[in-house]
Enzyme design. Sequence first.
Site, PDB file in Angstrom:
ATOM      1  N   GLU A 105       0.770  -1.257  -0.036  1.00 45.69           N
ATOM      2  CA  GLU A 105       0.095  -0.199   0.084  1.00 45.69           C
ATOM      3  C   GLU A 105       0.800   1.230   0.013  1.00 45.69           C
ATOM      4  O   GLU A 105       0.318   2.364  -0.307  1.00 45.69           O
ATOM      5  CB  GLU A 105      -0.987  -0.063   1.383  1.00 45.69           C
ATOM      6  CG  GLU A 105      -1.851  -1.002   1.004  1.00 45.69           C
ATOM      7  CD  GLU A 105      -3.188  -0.981   2.068  1.00 45.69           C
ATOM      8  OE1 GLU A 105      -2.999  -0.199   3.010  1.00 45.69           O
ATOM      9  OE2 GLU A 105      -4.173  -1.701   1.704  1.00 45.69           O
ATOM     10  N   HIS A 110       9.379  -1.318   2.300  1.00 45.20           N
ATOM     11  CA  HIS A 110       9.325  -1.510   3.850  1.00 45.20           C
ATOM     12  C   HIS A 110       9.226  -3.101   3.983  1.00 45.20           C
ATOM     13  O   HIS A 110       8.700  -3.504   3.575  1.00 45.20           O
ATOM     14  CB  HIS A 110       8.299  -0.819   4.218  1.00 45.20           C
ATOM     15  CG  HIS A 110       6.813  -0.797   3.886  1.00 45.20           C
ATOM     16  ND1 HIS A 110       6.667  -0.304   2.605  1.00 45.20           N
ATOM     17  CD2 HIS A 110       5.974  -1.735   4.203  1.00 45.20           C
ATOM     18  CE1 HIS A 110       5.282  -0.788   2.244  1.00 45.20           C
ATOM     19  NE2 HIS A 110       4.887  -1.705   3.091  1.00 45.20           N
TER      20      HIS A 110
HETATM   21  P1  AMP Z   1       1.891  -2.446   3.202  1.00 48.12           P
HETATM   22  O1  AMP Z   1       0.469  -3.008   3.160  1.00 48.12           O
HETATM   23  O2  AMP Z   1       2.917  -3.768   3.148  1.00 48.12           O
HETATM   24  O3  AMP Z   1       2.032  -1.251   2.234  1.00 48.12           O
HETATM   25  O4  AMP Z   1       2.003  -1.758   4.657  1.00 48.12           O
HETATM   26  C1  AMP Z   1       1.928  -0.467   4.908  1.00 48.12           C
HETATM   27  C2  AMP Z   1       1.908  -0.357   6.260  1.00 48.12           C
HETATM   28  O5  AMP Z   1       2.278   1.037   6.931  1.00 48.12           O
HETATM   29  C3  AMP Z   1       0.617  -0.800   7.223  1.00 48.12           C
HETATM   30  O6  AMP Z   1       0.862  -1.749   7.885  1.00 48.12           O
HETATM   31  C4  AMP Z   1       0.168   0.267   7.885  1.00 48.12           C
HETATM   32  O7  AMP Z   1      -0.456   0.435   8.965  1.00 48.12           O
HETATM   33  C5  AMP Z   1       1.423   1.279   7.708  1.00 48.12           C
HETATM   34  N1  AMP Z   1       1.436   2.857   7.970  1.00 48.12           N
HETATM   35  C6  AMP Z   1       0.836   3.649   7.349  1.00 48.12           C
HETATM   36  N2  AMP Z   1       1.030   4.871   7.487  1.00 48.12           N
HETATM   37  C7  AMP Z   1       1.604   4.854   8.721  1.00 48.12           C
HETATM   38  C8  AMP Z   1       2.157   5.827   9.538  1.00 48.12           C
HETATM   39  N3  AMP Z   1       2.071   7.108   9.459  1.00 48.12           N
HETATM   40  N4  AMP Z   1       3.283   5.437  10.475  1.00 48.12           N
HETATM   41  C9  AMP Z   1       3.289   4.007  10.781  1.00 48.12           C
HETATM   42  N5  AMP Z   1       2.981   3.020   9.962  1.00 48.12           N
HETATM   43  C10 AMP Z   1       2.345   3.447   9.061  1.00 48.12           C
END
Ligand code: AMP
Length: 129
Positions: A105, A110
Amino acid sequence: MAVSGLGAYDDQNIFARILRGEIPCRKVYEDSWALAFDDISPQAPVHVLVIPKGRWVSIADFTAHASEAEIAGFWRAVGAVGKQLGLEPAGYRLLVNTGEDGGQEVAHLHVHLFGGRPLGRMLERPAGG
Ligand code: AMP
């Protein structure tokens, strides 16, 4: 919404903004290659995101284009986070969502680091899957 793991890097993505200090995070580790901070929506007692400091969209982009030093430095940082958090004796799990089917997302590479309890099966198994 899931993103492509192969698109152009967007400097306004949320993790780029965290790296620039424009958005706060709960930092757990930082070195010259990586920053690690608590996920805002934790899925386990420990749920940390480890991100490289470079402008890499995904693991596909990173492994194709980053330097050997950056790749080594980043993965050493991931291991250092697990160690620093005291997770090595019990273990932990790494997850790298990549592109649309991977459910990525945020279009900045990451690594999710989960721990703090037994984590069960690797993947959710939908009916018939
Ligand atoms: P992914 O689906 O692998 O792209 O994971 C994105 C992750 O980013 C999700 O687990 C979200 O909860 C996390 N996330 C989004 N915005 C933030 C933020 N401002 N600080 C920390 N984590 C975040």
